[in-house]
Enzyme design. Structure first.
Site, PDB file in Angstrom:
ATOM      1  N   HIS A 180       0.788  -1.233   0.000  1.00 20.19           N
ATOM      2  CA  HIS A 180       0.000   0.000   0.000  1.00 20.19           C
ATOM      3  C   HIS A 180       0.820   1.284   0.000  1.00 20.19           C
ATOM      4  O   HIS A 180       0.574   2.188  -0.794  1.00 20.19           O
ATOM      5  CB  HIS A 180      -0.959   0.000   1.187  1.00 20.19           C
ATOM      6  CG  HIS A 180      -2.023  -1.035   1.051  1.00 20.19           C
ATOM      7  ND1 HIS A 180      -3.097  -0.902   0.190  1.00 20.19           N
ATOM      8  CD2 HIS A 180      -2.174  -2.241   1.642  1.00 20.19           C
ATOM      9  CE1 HIS A 180      -3.865  -1.974   0.270  1.00 20.19           C
ATOM     10  NE2 HIS A 180      -3.326  -2.817   1.145  1.00 20.19           N
ATOM     11  N   GLU A 221      -6.364  -4.093  -4.376  1.00 22.60           N
ATOM     12  CA  GLU A 221      -5.661  -5.217  -3.738  1.00 22.60           C
ATOM     13  C   GLU A 221      -5.168  -6.262  -4.752  1.00 22.60           C
ATOM     14  O   GLU A 221      -4.085  -6.807  -4.594  1.00 22.60           O
ATOM     15  CB  GLU A 221      -6.568  -5.911  -2.709  1.00 22.60           C
ATOM     16  CG  GLU A 221      -6.936  -5.068  -1.508  1.00 22.60           C
ATOM     17  CD  GLU A 221      -5.867  -5.059  -0.413  1.00 22.60           C
ATOM     18  OE1 GLU A 221      -4.791  -5.651  -0.613  1.00 22.60           O
ATOM     19  OE2 GLU A 221      -6.124  -4.436   0.632  1.00 22.60           O
TER      20      GLU A 221
HETATM   21 FE   FE2 Z   1      -4.138  -4.690   1.735  1.00 24.63          FE
END
Ligand code: FE2
Length: 294
Positions: A180, A221
């Protein structure tokens, strides 16, 4: 047989982050903050559990906007980070999209030790305005996703157990940073995350929230896109796991159809069987942006 033989190399997912709304109750007994399942790799390691509790306390005492306190890691844990990077470095060169590789260069953090969230957060904020904030571990999907609207990414700060350097049953600092935080060093990825947060804030039902959480899953994701004729990863769950990156070419690829993604269930306990593939970064960015701004 090690867990890496039988389980996917990374399980992380917004819908597996539970709790934190009842923080006061959780804090009643600070010595039992970290509840690990009996099959967790660190379950029988009292020293590891103690350190997990110490790191959890940092998050619980954290005041938003202040500096993120230093997390203590052992030499062994820095070794875990190095092992993760040794597996990921070649996998990134082969399977990561160009935007991600640019972000990695921009952040340029050390690969021989676990970077502190505070130093990564400062770099990311200077680029995209996004900040990292520590959480003890498990956060409700709505809390996690809505914080994105404020340009805040909630990060776990502990690292997986040293006995399984390439496997973690929960999001850890390696996933948060390598997945991230790196992508948040892209203004376009940062914008998409922020728009997700705003969209979740507008939802009025669990169904709407779940719909957005599924789209987040299949894009931020686990998204892939085509680049120079090859399928490349831009999803953080893929980019933070060498196993996922190797396995992604076994998945069934579907064209990027966000309506379809919003109703498709997924299994977070296995490698993903279906991935949605954009024809280009630009297609992903513009279609996702349009979808979440509706
Ligand atoms: Fe994640």
């Amino acid at each position: 047989m090690t867990p890496t033989d039988t389980k996917p190399l990374l399980l992380d997912h917004v819908d597996q982050r539970q709790v934190t709304t009842e923080l006061d109750a959780e804090m009643a007994d600070r010595n039992s903050l970290v509840e690990l399942d009996p099959d967790h790799p660190g379950f029988r390691d009292a020293e590891y559990r103690a350190r997990r509790n110490e790191i959890a306390r940092i998050a619980m005492s954290y005041q938003p906007g202040s500096d993120i306190p230093f997390a203590p890691y052992t030499t062994e844990e820095h070794g875990v980070w190095r092992t993760i990077w040794e597996a990921l470095r070649p996998a990134h060169q082969t399977h990561a999209c160009a935007e991600y590789l640019d972000c990695l260069d921009r952040l340029a953090f050390a690969t021989d030790r676990i970077p502190q969230l505070s130093e990564v957060s400062r770099k990311v904020e200077a680029i995209s305005g996004f900040r990292l904030e520590p959480v003890a571990g498990l956060v409700e999907p709505r809390v996690f996703l809505e914080s994105l609207a404020n340009g805040v990414f909630l990060c776990t700060q502990y690292i997986r157990h040293h006995s399984t350097p390439l496997y973690t049953p929960e999001p850890d600092v390696a996933h948060e940073i390598i997945g991230h935080a790196v992508t948040l060093a892209s203004t376009r990825f940062a914008e998409l995350n922020r728009l997700f947060g705003e969209a979740v804030r507008r939802t009025r039902s669990t169904e709407e929230l779940e719909r957005l959480a599924r789209v987040y899953w299949f894009t931020i994701e686990f998204g892939v896109l085509r680049e120079g004729g090859a399928v490349k990863a831009y999803g953080t769950g893929l980019l933070s796991s060498a196993g996922e990156l190797e396995e992604m070419h076994q998945a069934t690829l579907r064209p990027l159809d966000l309506e379809a993604a919003s109703v498709l269930d997924y299994d977070p306990t296995h490698y993903q069987a279906v991935l949605f593939c954009a024809e280009s970064f630009e297609e992903m960015y513009s279609r996702l942006r349009k979808f979440i701004r509706q």
